[in-house]
Design an enzyme around this catalytic site. Structure first.
Site, PDB file in Angstrom:
ATOM      1  N   ASP A 132       2.092  67.678 113.772  1.00  0.00           N
ATOM      2  CA  ASP A 132       2.152  66.907 112.529  1.00  0.00           C
ATOM      3  C   ASP A 132       1.574  65.513 112.756  1.00  0.00           C
ATOM      4  OD1 ASP A 132       2.726  65.833 110.084  1.00  0.00           O
ATOM      5  OD2 ASP A 132       4.863  66.355 110.108  1.00  0.00           O
TER       6      ASP A 132
ATOM      7  N   HIS B 289       1.383  63.392 110.338  1.00  0.00           N
ATOM      8  CA  HIS B 289       2.278  62.587 109.498  1.00  0.00           C
ATOM      9  C   HIS B 289       1.566  61.466 108.746  1.00  0.00           C
ATOM     10  CE1 HIS B 289       6.474  63.207 108.801  1.00  0.00           C
ATOM     11  NE2 HIS B 289       6.728  63.552 110.049  1.00  0.00           N
TER      12      HIS B 289
ATOM     13  N   GLU C 167      -1.067  69.181 110.769  1.00  0.00           N
ATOM     14  CA  GLU C 167      -0.485  68.846 109.472  1.00  0.00           C
ATOM     15  C   GLU C 167      -0.763  67.405 109.051  1.00  0.00           C
ATOM     16  OE1 GLU C 167       4.010  68.534 107.540  1.00  0.00           O
ATOM     17  OE2 GLU C 167       3.603  69.984 109.132  1.00  0.00           O
TER      18      GLU C 167
ATOM     19  N   GLU D 291       3.289  68.212 101.618  1.00  0.00           N
ATOM     20  CA  GLU D 291       4.671  67.828 101.372  1.00  0.00           C
ATOM     21  C   GLU D 291       4.781  66.670 100.390  1.00  0.00           C
ATOM     22  OE1 GLU D 291       6.388  65.035 104.770  1.00  0.00           O
ATOM     23  OE2 GLU D 291       5.299  66.719 105.642  1.00  0.00           O
TER      24      GLU D 291
ATOM     25  N   ASP E  42       6.916  71.193  98.778  1.00  0.00           N
ATOM     26  CA  ASP E  42       8.354  71.073  99.029  1.00  0.00           C
ATOM     27  C   ASP E  42       9.083  71.550  97.782  1.00  0.00           C
ATOM     28  OD1 ASP E  42      11.047  69.888  99.076  1.00  0.00           O
ATOM     29  OD2 ASP E  42      10.358  68.841 100.874  1.00  0.00           O
TER      30      ASP E  42
ATOM     31  N   HIS F 123       7.432  72.791 103.049  1.00  0.00           N
ATOM     32  CA  HIS F 123       8.113  71.690 103.719  1.00  0.00           C
ATOM     33  C   HIS F 123       9.596  71.773 103.370  1.00  0.00           C
ATOM     34  CE1 HIS F 123       9.313  67.291 103.704  1.00  0.00           C
ATOM     35  NE2 HIS F 123       8.760  67.375 104.898  1.00  0.00           N
TER      36      HIS F 123
END
Length: 382
Positions: free
Chosen positions: A184, A186, A210, A236, A258, A285
């Protein structure tokens, strides 16, 4: 009667917002409107949206979703979409209980009998990564996800890049060739950094990379996709089909809506159908609570292009309560050989411990996202 009688919300530790919808006949549906660090704001949005639901038939789920999302001049965004998501989940829970069937049966029936799950692992140093992953393997998981890095310079140094590679290499060493690691980013990387590091990770064959760029820079993700052969994922912090369309067109391989942010079961099912057109898999997510996880699984059992499911049982930042603490029967969300078996109980398939939820709401929570600044002073994902 399935007329909606009342809607309640509960702020419960560690950082979740649960929604309870009750019909005049006593059927109760549960949803989760958690928006990490903004749940009090979402709580107000749920209360306002409830004005559109009380006194109406709970089974008109699509109609309610349309009115809640399109019935006012200002639409979308994480607050409104999260509020809608929890209410939508609760309505599907009611429908399943009304008809005596799990939600995935109402969505067309199962296409699988189990769903693979993964857990998140921490650790700043390779030795810590090894230890954390070994614990997840010992717990029976066959896949994990890890952060690529902490703070990064806008143009990374050799040492910073080597640190990312070293940590992923340590993960692969523990996992071997039969298990998977997702990495990830992020949203902490500039596009330049992400493009430089992605090829260096290819020998370790991540399951996916990700969120290489922040969602407001989704127009750049195609450049990243073209820089690597590793599957790319994001989503997400995207809340509708319209927001997913550009990244699908850009060539991502895995979409990660999500269920508690992107409009609930109703919208995520539509996102999944759109993703299927682009040969893209779904991996929702879900570092959240048991209701959100159950909603994800219900969608997964009925969705053909469903890859894997995130879950946060045992995650380090669940302080004050664990995922299963609000379930009367914890066995429905246990994992066997890295999978969760198909939920068969009516509705979302779990039984919420209402007494525990009401007690937790009295204590409440005030969880906030940590403020995260890059080395150059700019903001990135925490």
């Amino acid at each position: 009667m399935t007329t909606i009688a009342r809607v309640e919300t509960f702020l419960v530790a560690p950082r979740w917002l649960f929604v309870r919808v009750e019909t005049e006949s006593g059927i109760v549906g549960w949803g989760e409107s958690t928006c990490e660090g903004r749940s009090e704001t979402v709580r107000t949005a749920v209360e306002q949206l409830s004005e559109l639901l009380v006194g109406r038939d709970a089974l008109r789920i699509e109609d309610h979703w349309q009115v809640m999302t399109k019935g006012s001049f200002y639409r979308g965004g994480p607050i409104l979409a999260s509020a809608v998501a929890g209410l939508d989940q609760a309505l599907w829970d009611i429908a399943g209980k009304r008809y005596g069937a799990p939600v995935h049966q109402l969505l067309g029936g199962p296409v699988r009998d189990r769903i693979r799950v993964y857990g998140w692992v921490g650790g700043d140093e390779p030795s810590e990564v090894r230890d954390h992953i070994a614990a997840q393997v010992e717990a029976g998981l066959t896949a994990v996800k890890m952060n690529a890095s902490g703070r990064m310079s806008p143009i990374a140094s050799v040492a910073e890049m080597d640190a990312v590679v070293g940590r992923v290499a340590a993960a692969r060493e523990v996992l071997g060739d039969d298990r998977d690691v997702a990495v990830d980013f992020h949203g902490r990387f500039t596009l330049a950094n992400a493009r430089r590091i992605a090829p260096l990770l290819e020998p370790y064959r991540p399951l996916f990379l990700e969120e290489p760029v922040v969602p407001e820079n989704s127009h750049l993700i195609g450049e990243f996709v073209r820089s690597t052969t590793t599957p790319v994922s994001t989503g997400e912090r995207l809340y509708s089909r319209q927001e997913f369309l550009p990244v699908l067109q850009a060539g991502i391989a895995v979409a990660q809506p999500d269920l508690s942010h992107a409009g609930g079961i109703t919208e995520v099912r539509k996102i999944a159908a759109l993703a299927e057109v682009y040969d893209v898999q779904l991996a929702p997510h879900c570092p959240l609570g048991p209701i959100a996880l159950a909603a994800c699984l219900q969608v997964g059992f009925a969705t053909p292009n469903y890859l894997i499911q995130e879950q946060s049982i045992g995650i380090h930042y669940n302080l004050g309560a664990e995922v299963l603490d609000y379930c009367l029967d914890r066995t429905s969300l246990t994992f066997v050989d890295g999978y969760v078996e198909r939920l068969t109980a009516p509705g979302l398939g779990i039984e919420v411990d209402e007494q525990a939820v009401r007690a937790a709401d009295k204590r409440g929570h005030a969880w906030r996202s940590p403020t995260f600044r890059q080395l150059d002073g700019s903001y990135a994902e925490w």
